[in-house]
Every structure is written in C-alpha cells, then in structure tokens.
Design an enzyme around this catalytic site. Structure first.
Site, mmCIF file in Angstrom:
data_model
loop_
_atom_site.group_PDB
_atom_site.id
_atom_site.type_symbol
_atom_site.label_atom_id
_atom_site.label_comp_id
_atom_site.label_asym_id
_atom_site.label_seq_id
_atom_site.Cartn_x
_atom_site.Cartn_y
_atom_site.Cartn_z
ATOM 1 N N CYS A 102 0.828 -1.205 0.000
ATOM 2 C CA CYS A 102 0.000 0.000 0.000
ATOM 3 C C CYS A 102 0.864 1.258 0.000
ATOM 4 O O CYS A 102 0.511 2.260 -0.619
ATOM 5 C CB CYS A 102 -0.947 0.002 1.194
ATOM 6 N N HIS A 357 -1.787 1.318 7.410
ATOM 7 C CA HIS A 357 -2.151 1.302 5.989
ATOM 8 C C HIS A 357 -1.960 2.698 5.412
ATOM 9 O O HIS A 357 -2.179 3.707 6.087
ATOM 10 C CB HIS A 357 -3.605 0.861 5.827
#
Length: 412
Positions: A102, A357
């Site tokens: 990510c 994330h």
C-alpha cells in the site's frame, strides 16, 4: 511501520545502499506473493522435459531473449504515443496490493499523477536489452504508466516494477515508511537515468535548497553551507514538546534558530574547544514540486517509537513569503516571488507504528478534481474528505497526513 530517522537528522540527497543485487525470477517472486497472502505451497511437479546440453541451453536462451527483445521493441514504439497524453486519459486507475504494497502503491500514484514528472519519464533512454529493461526502475515505471493509461481495467498490478525494485535491495512484502521509500524510489530513478539533461530536470523538479548557519556564541565566528533536500522534514512538536497547531507553525519552528548547548555544543576552530553555538536555517530555493514530511513518528526516551495523531490543519494554498520572515530566507526577489503553492497530494497513514495502511489523496492537474487512491479502489472525493486527514488524537486508526505534496501555482 518501520522507524523513521531521529528528529534532528535532516535528509540529504543520497542514493540507496550499494551492493550486489540478489536476482529473483518471476516465478519465485509470484510464489512468494502467494505464500505471504496465506496460501500453502504444494509440491512442484517435476518437469518431464529431457535435459539439454549446455550449448543447446545457450541457444535456447538466446532465442528466448531475441523474442523478448522483439516484443519489448514493439511496446517501446507505442510509448511516445501513450505518454504524451495527460493523466486520467481513461479515468483513475488503481494498483493491486500484491502483499503489503500500500505504501509503494500510494507513492507510485503520486509520482505518475504528476504530469511534470511523467514529462521527464517519457523522455528516458530505453535500455537496449531485455535483461536491462527488467532491472531499470524508470523504464518499469514507464511501462506501468502505459498499462494504466492504455488499458480498460479499473486496476493493474505493479508486479513487474516490484520485481525490479527487489533486484535493487528494496524489500517487498514488508511495511515501509513512506518518507524513506520516497527517497529510495527517487534516487533509483535518478541513478538509472542516462541523460544528464533529464537528471538535471528531475533534480530541479524536486530539490529544496537551504543554507545552514552556525554561529559561535563566544567568538561570533560563523559558518555557512548550502544543503539540498528532497523533503522538508517538519516537526509537529515544538522544542518544549508542545503540539504545534498548524502547518505554518511547523514551518516557523523548523526555521527558528536553536541554541546548541551542553552535549550539543560544537567544536570551534577559533576558540579551540567546544562552545555554545546558534544554529539556524535559511530557505534558498523551493522546487516546482514541494514534498513536506510531517514527522508524526517520534522516539521516546527509550527505543520505542510512537505516533502523534493530533489535529494539524494544512492549507489549500501556501505562500512562504507570508509565513517566513526576511531573516529566514536567503533568496532573491524573483525566486521568492514564485514561492506560492497549492496542495497537490496527501499521503495519509492510518494505524500505529507496528501496523497500518497508506492511501493517497491526489488532485488531478488536468481535471482539478480530487481522487482517493486506496490500492485497487479509486473514487472521487471532495476537499472536505481530504481535510479528514488532519488527524485526531482520539482516533488511533484514523487517517493522518504524513506526506504533503504542494505544486507551484505559477512556475517560472
């Protein structure tokens, strides 16, 4: 989330660590991806193909290489037709998460949505051989951009670029720090560009120049030196560990003079001993694309690292002349007149130092619309959605802006 540099360390332009890369085949790379996604590996079926002699093997490899070069040559001929277009030709396209990528995906979107960067990228010299093309980061970024712009998929896989990065000792399938990975990617792109004119343009596009001042408090001797940086590392706490309230406060704190006393004293050649010094920074040059690193990850007195998630608003438009004083800049009038910026992208982090994330909010330079790039999911958002990345102390898993990318409003 890996540890970030210590608070007083200021980034310099530097390349990644040198060393002999460990090559990885496409099959082993994809196999490792499957393992990390939680699937078990079975016993590989033995090939029933009879063994060939060394000479036959070499001939077969040469034939395969010629076929691959022929295929890549055809693809290379299409590149100028594709990369002259603006971003979002076929709508916003996402990138599949192939295993803790990510952070990489968010940074790639920021690079490839910057038309000033892609204008440089599409002028690179294409490597002559297939093996060189597989290991060339700028070329693989170019192929990824072609795939994103010419296809009809909602998302594409960055597996080829990830394989390329792994040959340059960039570990995949681990959690990265966005600020560190940004420096690594940029330096790899610069190092593998053969055209020095493009290298100069790339440096001009991203490089910040500051002048460091050190003044002895005993004899008043002064030392000056210019330093280049790719990111402006701004503290989010002041010298008394109080939370700063705005981005403008962070800039003021970064350029505020600091007394170096006690263990931080410097050696003065004129006094021939360690003496108290006054350290200050002056801004000399700002680039077209300005990357600001909000230092939200801080060291405690122990070796632990913790995240600062408090609210820190940042403006849509930023004028450095209105923020810094005359004593905090070392630039001519024409240079300072161009220090007016507007926000282009935000790389946001949610989670803690141990797990989290990344996603990217990016304003299309051609459409002037905001998009949220969350791996393979892309959606149009508003400025109010971007403001949700200001942060909040009570939301441990809330999104907080980590990298801010500003673009000059009226480049020279």
């Amino acid at each position: 989330m890996c540890a970030v540099p210590a608070p007083r360390v200021r980034p310099r332009l530097r390349g990644v660590a040198e060393g002999r890369p460990r090559l990885q085949t496409r099959e082993s790379f994809c196999h490792s991806t499957v393992l990390l996604m939680g699937q078990r590996s079975g016993r590989q079926e033995r090939s029933k193909k009879p063994e060939m002699s060394l000479s036959e093997n070499m001939k077969a490899e040469e034939e395969d290489d010629r076929e691959e070069n022929k295929e890549l040559k055809t693809k290379d001929q299409r590149l100028p037709l594709v990369f002259g277009v603006a971003d979002l030709k076929n709508g916003a396209v996402g990138l599949y998460n192939i295993g803790q990528t990510c952070c990489l995906n968010s940074l790639l979107q920021v690079f490839l949505m910057n038309i000033h960067f892609t204008r440089i990228l599409r002028r690179i010299t294409v490597p002559p051989y297939a093996s060189l093309k597989r290991n060339n980061v700028p070329y693989q970024m170019l192929l990824l951009l072609e795939k994103m712009q010419s296809g009809k998929q909602k998302a594409v896989s960055p597996i080829d670029l990830a394989m390329c990065l792994s040959t340059h000792r960039v570990n995949m399938f681990i959690q990265h720090d966005a600020a560190q990975l940004f420096l690594t990617l940029w330096n790899l792109v610069k190092r593998q560009m053969k055209d020095q004119d493009l290298v100069t343009k790339l440096s001009d596009l991203y490089t910040i120049c500051v002048q460091e001042h050190l003044a002895c408090q005993i004899c008043s001797s002064e030392m000056k030196r210019n330093s280049n940086m790719l990111t402006l590392p701004l503290p989010v706490l002041d010298s008394n560990s109080h939370m700063l309230k705005t981005l403008e406060d962070c800039l003021q704190c970064f350029f505020h003079p600091e007394e170096l006393t006690g263990h931080n004293m410097c050696f003065c050649e004129y006094c021939d001993k360690k003496t108290p010094f006054l350290q200050s920074m002056k801004l000399v040059h700002l680039p077209q694309t300005l990357t600001i690193h909000l230092k939200r990850f801080c060291f405690e007195r122990s070796t632990n690292v913790y995240k600062l998630s408090h609210c820190l608003p940042f403006p849509q438009e930023l004028d450095f002349n209105a923020v810094l004083t005359e004593q905090q800049s070392q630039a001519h009038g024409s240079e300072k007149a161009a220090w007016r910026y507007e926000i282009f992208a935000v790389v946001a982090h949610s989670g803690s130092t141990n797990s989290g994330h990344y996603c990217a909010y990016i304003r299309s330079l051609t459409e002037c619309k905001w998009y949220c790039f969350n791996d393979s999911t892309v959606c149009q958002v508003s400025w109010d959605d971007v403001k949700c990345t200001y942060g909040h102390s009570d939301l441990n898993w809330g999104q907080t802006a980590y990298l801010l990318i500003y673009m000059k409003k009226h480049p020279q």
